[in-house]
Design a protein around this motif. Structure first.
Motif, PDB file in Angstrom:
ATOM      1  N   PHE A  34      27.716  26.751  31.873  1.00 35.04           N
ATOM      2  CA  PHE A  34      27.051  25.908  30.875  1.00 35.04           C
ATOM      3  C   PHE A  34      27.970  25.564  29.730  1.00 35.04           C
ATOM      4  O   PHE A  34      28.894  26.298  29.413  1.00 35.04           O
ATOM      5  CB  PHE A  34      25.716  26.492  30.420  1.00 35.04           C
ATOM      6  CG  PHE A  34      25.764  27.825  29.725  1.00 35.04           C
ATOM      7  CD1 PHE A  34      25.485  29.000  30.424  1.00 35.04           C
ATOM      8  CD2 PHE A  34      26.043  27.901  28.369  1.00 35.04           C
ATOM      9  CE1 PHE A  34      25.492  30.233  29.776  1.00 35.04           C
ATOM     10  CE2 PHE A  34      26.042  29.138  27.711  1.00 35.04           C
ATOM     11  CZ  PHE A  34      25.774  30.292  28.421  1.00 35.04           C
ATOM     12  N   THR A  35      27.712  24.395  29.188  1.00 32.26           N
ATOM     13  CA  THR A  35      28.526  23.919  28.075  1.00 32.26           C
ATOM     14  C   THR A  35      27.593  23.766  26.897  1.00 32.26           C
ATOM     15  O   THR A  35      26.486  23.276  27.028  1.00 32.26           O
ATOM     16  CB  THR A  35      29.168  22.563  28.396  1.00 32.26           C
ATOM     17  OG1 THR A  35      28.130  21.615  28.601  1.00 32.26           O
ATOM     18  CG2 THR A  35      30.017  22.638  29.645  1.00 32.26           C
ATOM     19  N   LYS A  36      28.055  24.228  25.754  1.00 31.56           N
ATOM     20  CA  LYS A  36      27.223  24.156  24.558  1.00 31.56           C
ATOM     21  C   LYS A  36      28.147  24.195  23.355  1.00 31.56           C
ATOM     22  O   LYS A  36      28.990  25.093  23.261  1.00 31.56           O
ATOM     23  CB  LYS A  36      26.272  25.363  24.538  1.00 31.56           C
ATOM     24  CG  LYS A  36      25.081  25.170  23.651  1.00 31.56           C
ATOM     25  CD  LYS A  36      24.307  26.484  23.569  1.00 31.56           C
ATOM     26  CE  LYS A  36      23.253  26.398  22.494  1.00 31.56           C
ATOM     27  NZ  LYS A  36      22.940  27.717  21.970  1.00 31.56           N
ATOM     28  N   GLU A  37      27.991  23.215  22.491  1.00 31.57           N
ATOM     29  CA  GLU A  37      28.814  23.154  21.279  1.00 31.57           C
ATOM     30  C   GLU A  37      30.283  23.423  21.566  1.00 31.57           C
ATOM     31  O   GLU A  37      30.899  24.331  21.023  1.00 31.57           O
ATOM     32  CB  GLU A  37      28.292  24.151  20.237  1.00 31.57           C
ATOM     33  CG  GLU A  37      26.993  23.713  19.595  1.00 31.57           C
ATOM     34  CD  GLU A  37      26.083  24.897  19.296  1.00 31.57           C
ATOM     35  OE1 GLU A  37      26.588  26.017  19.191  1.00 31.57           O
ATOM     36  OE2 GLU A  37      24.857  24.685  19.212  1.00 31.57           O
ATOM     37  N   THR A  39      31.805  24.853  23.822  1.00 36.80           N
ATOM     38  CA  THR A  39      32.236  26.031  24.557  1.00 36.80           C
ATOM     39  C   THR A  39      31.760  25.919  25.992  1.00 36.80           C
ATOM     40  O   THR A  39      30.709  25.348  26.269  1.00 36.80           O
ATOM     41  CB  THR A  39      31.674  27.352  24.001  1.00 36.80           C
ATOM     42  OG1 THR A  39      30.367  27.116  23.543  1.00 36.80           O
ATOM     43  CG2 THR A  39      32.543  27.944  22.937  1.00 36.80           C
ATOM     44  N   CYS A  52      18.573  25.595  31.212  1.00 39.67           N
ATOM     45  CA  CYS A  52      18.893  25.343  29.805  1.00 39.67           C
ATOM     46  C   CYS A  52      18.471  26.474  28.871  1.00 39.67           C
ATOM     47  O   CYS A  52      18.449  26.285  27.654  1.00 39.67           O
ATOM     48  CB  CYS A  52      18.298  24.020  29.323  1.00 39.67           C
ATOM     49  SG  CYS A  52      18.640  22.633  30.421  1.00 39.67           S
ATOM     50  N   TYR A  54      19.855  29.113  27.371  1.00 37.17           N
ATOM     51  CA  TYR A  54      21.182  29.684  27.141  1.00 37.17           C
ATOM     52  C   TYR A  54      21.124  31.158  26.766  1.00 37.17           C
ATOM     53  O   TYR A  54      21.954  31.951  27.216  1.00 37.17           O
ATOM     54  CB  TYR A  54      21.902  28.917  26.023  1.00 37.17           C
ATOM     55  CG  TYR A  54      22.116  27.460  26.309  1.00 37.17           C
ATOM     56  CD1 TYR A  54      23.188  27.046  27.098  1.00 37.17           C
ATOM     57  CD2 TYR A  54      21.269  26.490  25.787  1.00 37.17           C
ATOM     58  CE1 TYR A  54      23.395  25.699  27.365  1.00 37.17           C
ATOM     59  CE2 TYR A  54      21.467  25.144  26.046  1.00 37.17           C
ATOM     60  CZ  TYR A  54      22.533  24.750  26.837  1.00 37.17           C
ATOM     61  OH  TYR A  54      22.724  23.430  27.097  1.00 37.17           O
ATOM     62  N   SER A  55      20.149  31.525  25.946  1.00 32.67           N
ATOM     63  CA  SER A  55      20.132  32.925  25.503  1.00 32.67           C
ATOM     64  C   SER A  55      19.729  33.853  26.642  1.00 32.67           C
ATOM     65  O   SER A  55      20.272  34.951  26.765  1.00 32.67           O
ATOM     66  CB  SER A  55      19.249  33.112  24.278  1.00 32.67           C
ATOM     67  OG  SER A  55      18.104  32.333  24.365  1.00 32.67           O
ATOM     68  N   TRP A  83      24.754  23.450  33.668  1.00 30.84           N
ATOM     69  CA  TRP A  83      23.919  22.904  32.592  1.00 30.84           C
ATOM     70  C   TRP A  83      24.866  22.138  31.685  1.00 30.84           C
ATOM     71  O   TRP A  83      25.838  22.703  31.177  1.00 30.84           O
ATOM     72  CB  TRP A  83      23.271  24.029  31.779  1.00 30.84           C
ATOM     73  CG  TRP A  83      22.366  24.926  32.557  1.00 30.84           C
ATOM     74  CD1 TRP A  83      21.839  24.738  33.805  1.00 30.84           C
ATOM     75  CD2 TRP A  83      21.859  26.203  32.110  1.00 30.84           C
ATOM     76  NE1 TRP A  83      21.048  25.802  34.162  1.00 30.84           N
ATOM     77  CE2 TRP A  83      21.038  26.713  33.138  1.00 30.84           C
ATOM     78  CE3 TRP A  83      22.020  26.943  30.933  1.00 30.84           C
ATOM     79  CZ2 TRP A  83      20.387  27.943  33.032  1.00 30.84           C
ATOM     80  CZ3 TRP A  83      21.374  28.163  30.827  1.00 30.84           C
ATOM     81  CH2 TRP A  83      20.558  28.652  31.866  1.00 30.84           C
ATOM     82  N   THR A  85      25.517  18.663  28.742  1.00 30.71           N
ATOM     83  CA  THR A  85      24.902  17.778  27.754  1.00 30.71           C
ATOM     84  C   THR A  85      25.615  16.432  27.694  1.00 30.71           C
ATOM     85  O   THR A  85      25.066  15.475  27.188  1.00 30.71           O
ATOM     86  CB  THR A  85      24.920  18.415  26.350  1.00 30.71           C
ATOM     87  OG1 THR A  85      26.260  18.803  26.064  1.00 30.71           O
ATOM     88  CG2 THR A  85      24.023  19.637  26.277  1.00 30.71           C
ATOM     89  N   CYS A 107      20.801  19.109  29.849  1.00 29.57           N
ATOM     90  CA  CYS A 107      20.113  19.876  28.805  1.00 29.57           C
ATOM     91  C   CYS A 107      20.141  19.150  27.467  1.00 29.57           C
ATOM     92  O   CYS A 107      20.262  19.784  26.415  1.00 29.57           O
ATOM     93  CB  CYS A 107      20.750  21.257  28.667  1.00 29.57           C
ATOM     94  SG  CYS A 107      20.633  22.241  30.156  1.00 29.57           S
ATOM     95  N   SER A 108      20.069  17.842  27.481  1.00 28.52           N
ATOM     96  CA  SER A 108      20.005  17.084  26.232  1.00 28.52           C
ATOM     97  C   SER A 108      19.277  15.782  26.508  1.00 28.52           C
ATOM     98  O   SER A 108      18.969  15.467  27.655  1.00 28.52           O
ATOM     99  CB  SER A 108      21.415  16.776  25.714  1.00 28.52           C
ATOM    100  OG  SER A 108      22.003  15.770  26.511  1.00 28.52           O
TER     101      SER A 108
END
Ligand SMILES: *[C@@H]1O[C@H](CO)[C@@H](O)[C@H](O)[C@H]1NC(C)=O
Ligand SMILES: *[C@@H]1O[C@H](CO)[C@@H](O)[C@H](O)[C@H]1NC(C)=O
Ligand SMILES: *[C@@H]1O[C@H](CO)[C@@H](O)[C@H](O)[C@H]1NC(C)=O
Ligand SMILES: *[C@@H]1O[C@H](CO)[C@@H](O)[C@H](O)[C@H]1NC(C)=O
Length: 219
Positions: A34-37, A39, A52, A54-55, A83, A85, A107-108
Motif C-alpha cells: 500500500f501507498t500512503k502519503e 510511503t 484500505c 491501513y491501520s 491499495w 491512491t 483508496c481515494s
C-alpha cells in the motif's frame, strides 16, 4: 467387522497427506502493498484485510517500508493486493511486472488518467473502487492457460519482459467508471506494434520482438 485392508489404509494415509497439504498451502501468506502519503509499505499477510484499512494492515501483517527509488521490476508468485491512491505509485509498483493473481483497490476519490499498465501473465484480476463509488468488487478471469511464463525470472530488463507470453494492458480510467469490467484478448499477435498502428500507447511499450503474444485489453 473386518479390519481395513492394506489398500484402504494406504488410501486413508494419502487422503491425510492431501488434507495436510491443502491446510498448509491455505496458510500461505499473500503480499499486500500500500501507498500512503509518499510511503510504500510491502506487507506479508496471513489473513485477508479489509481494503484500505491501513491501520489494520499495519497491525495484522508484517510490513516493511520500501523506498520509491528502490522499487525494482519484479515478479509475484502468489496473490498480490495493491491499495493505491494515484497512478504514479501504481505504475512504479506494477508496470511490467509478472503477476498472476492481482487485486487492485483504489483508496481515494482521485480521478485517474487514461494511462495503461502492462502486466505479464495475469490470470485473475479483482478491482475495488468503493472509496470512489459504491460498487461491489469485480473480478475477471483472463486466462487459465498453462504456465508459460518465466515464473522465477524477475523481469528486470526489457529483454526479460520480451519472454512474456500473456500480456495484459489495463486502462486505469476504468477506475473512474461504474460500468463493469470488460476485456478482450487477441491470440497469436506477432509483432504487435505493426498490428495496432492506431493504438498510440503501443509505440511506447518495449515489446518489439517478433514472437507471438496473447494480448488482453482490460477496460
Ligand atoms: C515485496 O516483498 C516481497 C517479498 O515478501 C518481494 O518479493 C517483492 O519484490 C517486494 N516488492 C517490492 C515492491 O518491494
Ligand atoms: C505471514 O504473515 C504474518 C502476519 O500476518 C507474519 O507474522 C509472518 O511473518 C508472515 N510469514 C511469512 C513467511 O512472511
Ligand atoms: C507504464 O509504462 C508505459 C511505457 O513506459 C507508459 O507509457 C505508461 O504510462 C506506464 N503506466 C503507468 C501507470 O505508469
Ligand atoms: C522482425 O521481423 C521483421 C520483418 O517482418 C524483420 O525486419 C526484423 O529483423 C525482425 N526482428 C527480429 C528481432 O527478429
Amino acid at each position: 467387522m473386518a479390519p481395513p485392508s492394506g489398500h484402504s489404509l494406504l488410501l486413508i494415509s494419502m487422503l491425510g497427506i492431501l488434507a495436510l497439504d491443502c491446510f498448509t498451502s491455505g496458510q500461505k501468506n499473500s503480499t499486500l502493498i500500500f501507498t500512503k502519503e509518499n510511503t510504500i509499505r510491502n506487507c506479508s499477510c496471513s489473513a485477508d484485510i479489509r481494503d484500505c484499512d491501513y491501520s489494520l494492515a499495519s497491525l495484522m501483517c508484517s510490513c516493511k517500508t520500501v523506498l520509491p527509488f528502490a522499487v525494482e521490476r519484479t515478479s509475484y508468485k502468489g496473490r498480490l493486493t495493491i491499495w493505491f491512491t494515484d497512478t504514479s505509485a501504481l505504475g512504479l509498483l506494477l508496470n511490467f511486472t509478472l503477476v498472476q493473481d492481482l487485486k487492485l483497490s483504489l483508496c481515494s476519490t482521485n480521478t485517474l488518467p487514461a494511462e495503461y499498465l502492462a502486466i505479464c501473465g495475469l490470470k485473475r484480476l479483482r478491482i475495488n473502487t468503493k472509496a470512489k463509488h459504491p460498487s461491489p468488487e469485480q473480478s475477471l478471469l483472463i486466462h487459465s492457460g498453462e504456465d508459460r511464463e518465466p515464473r522465477d525470472k524477475p523481469l528486470l530488463s526489457h529483454t526479460g519482459w520480451q519472454t512474456c507470453t500473456y500480456v495484459s494492458f489495463l486502462d486505469l480510467a476504468l477506475f473512474n467508471r461504474e460500468s463493469s469490467l470488460k476485456s478482450f484478448s487477441i491470440d497469436d499477435v506477432a509483432s504487435m506494434a505493426n498490428n495496432f498502428p492506431y493504438f498510440s500507447h503501443f509505440k511506447t511499450f518495449p515489446i518489439l520482438s517478433n514472437k507471438s503474444y496473447v494480448v488482453t485489453f482490460i477496460y
